[in-house]
Write an enzyme that holds these catalytic residues in place. Sequence first.
Site, PDB file in Angstrom:
ATOM      1  N   HIS A 143       0.866  -1.176   0.000  1.00 10.95           N
ATOM      2  CA  HIS A 143       0.000   0.000   0.000  1.00 10.95           C
ATOM      3  C   HIS A 143       0.907   1.231   0.000  1.00 10.95           C
ATOM      4  O   HIS A 143       1.256   1.750   1.046  1.00 10.95           O
ATOM      5  CB  HIS A 143      -0.930   0.003   1.219  1.00 10.95           C
ATOM      6  N   ASP A 193      -5.095   2.163   1.742  1.00  9.17           N
ATOM      7  CA  ASP A 193      -5.430   1.516   3.020  1.00  9.17           C
ATOM      8  C   ASP A 193      -6.098   2.533   3.945  1.00  9.17           C
ATOM      9  O   ASP A 193      -7.115   2.242   4.591  1.00  9.17           O
ATOM     10  CB  ASP A 193      -4.173   0.905   3.671  1.00  9.17           C
ATOM     11  N   TYR A 216      -7.818   7.363 -17.933  1.00 10.62           N
ATOM     12  CA  TYR A 216      -8.936   7.972 -17.206  1.00 10.62           C
ATOM     13  C   TYR A 216      -9.193   9.386 -17.720  1.00 10.62           C
ATOM     14  O   TYR A 216      -8.298  10.065 -18.197  1.00 10.62           O
ATOM     15  CB  TYR A 216      -8.617   8.054 -15.710  1.00 10.62           C
ATOM     16  N   GLU A 240      -0.822   8.850  10.575  1.00 13.01           N
ATOM     17  CA  GLU A 240      -2.161   8.332  10.897  1.00 13.01           C
ATOM     18  C   GLU A 240      -3.066   9.357  11.583  1.00 13.01           C
ATOM     19  O   GLU A 240      -4.279   9.156  11.656  1.00 13.01           O
ATOM     20  CB  GLU A 240      -2.037   7.066  11.747  1.00 13.01           C
TER      21      GLU A 240
END
Length: 396
Positions: free
Chosen positions: A105, A110, A301, A375
């Site tokens: 990741h 994640d 894309y 985090e």
Amino acid sequence: MSVMLEDLESRVESVKEEVIGWRRYLHENPELSFQEEKTSQFIYDTLKSFGGNLEITRPTPTSVVAKLKGGKPGRVLGVRADMDALPITEENSFEFKSKNDGVMHACGHDGHTAMLLGTAKLLLAMQPDIPGEVRFIFQHAEELFPGGAEEMVNAGVMEGVEQVIGIHLWSPLTVGKIGIRAGAFMAAPDTFYITVKGKGGHAAQPQETVDSIAVAAQVVTNLQHVVSRNLDPVDPAVLSVTKFVGGTTHNVIPGSVEMMGTVRSFRPELRTEVPALMERVIKGVTDAHGATYTFKYERGYRPVINDEAVTEKLRECLVEAFSESVVQELPPTMGGEDFSAYQQKAPGVFFYVGARNEEKDIVYPHHHPRFTVDETALPIGVKAFIHAVFKLNSEE
Ligand code: NI
């Protein structure tokens, strides 16, 4: 502001550790695009464990969608997180580093999934007060063209959705900041393939050959003129040759050279103009030296173009929820994102939540073997999502 939002700070705090735990579990167990079996099962099981009135479906083999109908009238908002990892060998040493060799990741997906799970859990508890409907879109395969978003749109996940938002944790942006922009935000990433065909032979007798390496080198050099000399400098575009393969040893001139690369742009017309300009160069250069070529241009894309009105509403709401100094206007980037597929179906906004922290050495770019996110960004994303739901779904 709704009564429910007044104690939102403590609600977010109450799921913070769980969100971090989910992110670490996902980080430790990464799966490649279109192969997210365990990841999507984990999402499904976690959503199930919340109980309540979530309507959970599997629109494609490795994606998950959950619908939550609020107790108040309002609009329908799609909230999207992607879940796939990359073919990179992780070089981080923390205890939850990848257990799957060669898969990592390294883009923060994640964290995106963990934030959206946390958002779903909190919103379930606030259901009677939620206006309209929230559609949680856990998408597979963002990293690999043709991408999971298009598949999910084709499977009907956007039916009835009136507005759509998505977050990317962003390593260039310091944690605590949120980046947003109306209009063109991320580029259309197209891919091209070129083969230069010459005539192979002995390296000591070049007069008997058409040297594909020498001609291909000229093609690369001349392709630099497409963006720098043929396009308007204020109309952004990138052309990079990223692969150049030919030859086997020192005394053989190879018969052909294979090349590959990327073109990034925003304005739709450029996606027709650039391949035509490229082919003119490739044809001209190969002709001049007696070589031939094949050229294939593949559209990737669509560009991410944020809806002006929804962006303005979301910006207002984020400034209210955080502060003026937290919410920054960011320049566009030439990176690509298949979030654009949802924006074909409903006005939408893709925005960034800062994940960089110099003090913790969290400074590596996306797709780097030492990439990670701070985090403490995760509860910021959860809070942003929840405020967005209340603001964008309210019928004012
Ligand atoms: Ni990404």
